[in-house]
Design a protein around this motif. Structure first.
Motif, PDB file in Angstrom:
ATOM      1  N   LEU A   1       0.909  -0.980  -0.065  1.00 15.97           N
ATOM      2  CA  LEU A   1      -0.139  -0.196  -0.083  1.00 15.97           C
ATOM      3  C   LEU A   1       0.894   1.351   0.026  1.00 15.97           C
ATOM      4  N   ALA A   2       1.836   1.386   0.762  1.00 15.23           N
ATOM      5  CA  ALA A   2       2.707   2.267   0.673  1.00 15.23           C
ATOM      6  C   ALA A   2       3.527   2.641  -0.600  1.00 15.23           C
ATOM      7  N   ASP A   3       3.781   1.635  -1.317  1.00 21.41           N
ATOM      8  CA  ASP A   3       4.508   1.834  -2.500  1.00 21.41           C
ATOM      9  C   ASP A   3       3.274   2.207  -3.669  1.00 21.41           C
ATOM     10  N   ARG A   4       2.085   1.730  -3.244  1.00 18.91           N
ATOM     11  CA  ARG A   4       1.103   2.224  -4.466  1.00 18.91           C
ATOM     12  C   ARG A   4       0.684   3.967  -4.197  1.00 18.91           C
ATOM     13  N   PHE A   5       0.686   4.117  -2.857  1.00 22.36           N
ATOM     14  CA  PHE A   5       0.188   5.379  -2.500  1.00 22.36           C
ATOM     15  C   PHE A   5       1.309   6.059  -1.793  1.00 22.36           C
TER      16      PHE A   5
ATOM     17  N   GLN B   1       2.157   9.148  -1.513  1.00 19.28           N
ATOM     18  CA  GLN B   1       1.985  10.433  -0.896  1.00 19.28           C
ATOM     19  C   GLN B   1       1.606  10.192   0.674  1.00 19.28           C
ATOM     20  N   LEU B   2       1.273   8.855   1.044  1.00 22.73           N
ATOM     21  CA  LEU B   2       0.891   8.490   2.272  1.00 22.73           C
ATOM     22  C   LEU B   2       2.215   7.879   2.958  1.00 22.73           C
ATOM     23  N   PRO B   3       2.648   8.424   4.148  1.00 23.37           N
ATOM     24  CA  PRO B   3       3.889   8.120   4.818  1.00 23.37           C
ATOM     25  C   PRO B   3       3.561   6.529   5.438  1.00 23.37           C
TER      26      PRO B   3
END
Length: 100
Positions: free
Chosen positions: A10-14, A16-18
């Motif tokens: 999820l962090a890779d896909r988004f 902009q989210l820490p």
């Protein structure tokens, strides 16, 4: 997939989210799902599936080591039923792999 793999994906896909926020969101979602099921509730995620509780009555079983008969108490167990969209996506991927 483990929880940490889900968080990383999820962090890779988004981007902009820490990572810290992604971790927090995943933990809140899973904790809320656990809390809902523990209170006897039902969870339905459209396109994915539903989580419910199934009752298992008391029964007798056998200890595999000793062969001794033991009583197994009643219990409620989580049950997942895949939604139509998820079943179709999994079937399409597996059919493509096997060439059918």
């Amino acid at each position: 997939m483990t929880r940490s793999e889900l968080i990383a994906r999820l962090a890779d896909r988004f981007p902009q989210l820490p990572l810290k926020d992604t971790d927090f969101a995943v933990r809140i979602i899973l904790d809320t799902m656990c809390e809902t099921l523990s209170k006897g509730g039902r969870i339905e995620i459209r396109g994915f599936g539903s989580f419910t509780l199934n009752y298992r009555p008391p029964r007798s079983g056998r200890n595999p080591k000793s062969g001794e008969q033991v009583s197994i108490p009643e219990k409620w167990v989580p049950h997942f039923k895949a939604g139509k969209e998820l079943r179709q996506r999994v079937d399409n991927v597996l059919s493509a792999r096997t060439g059918q």
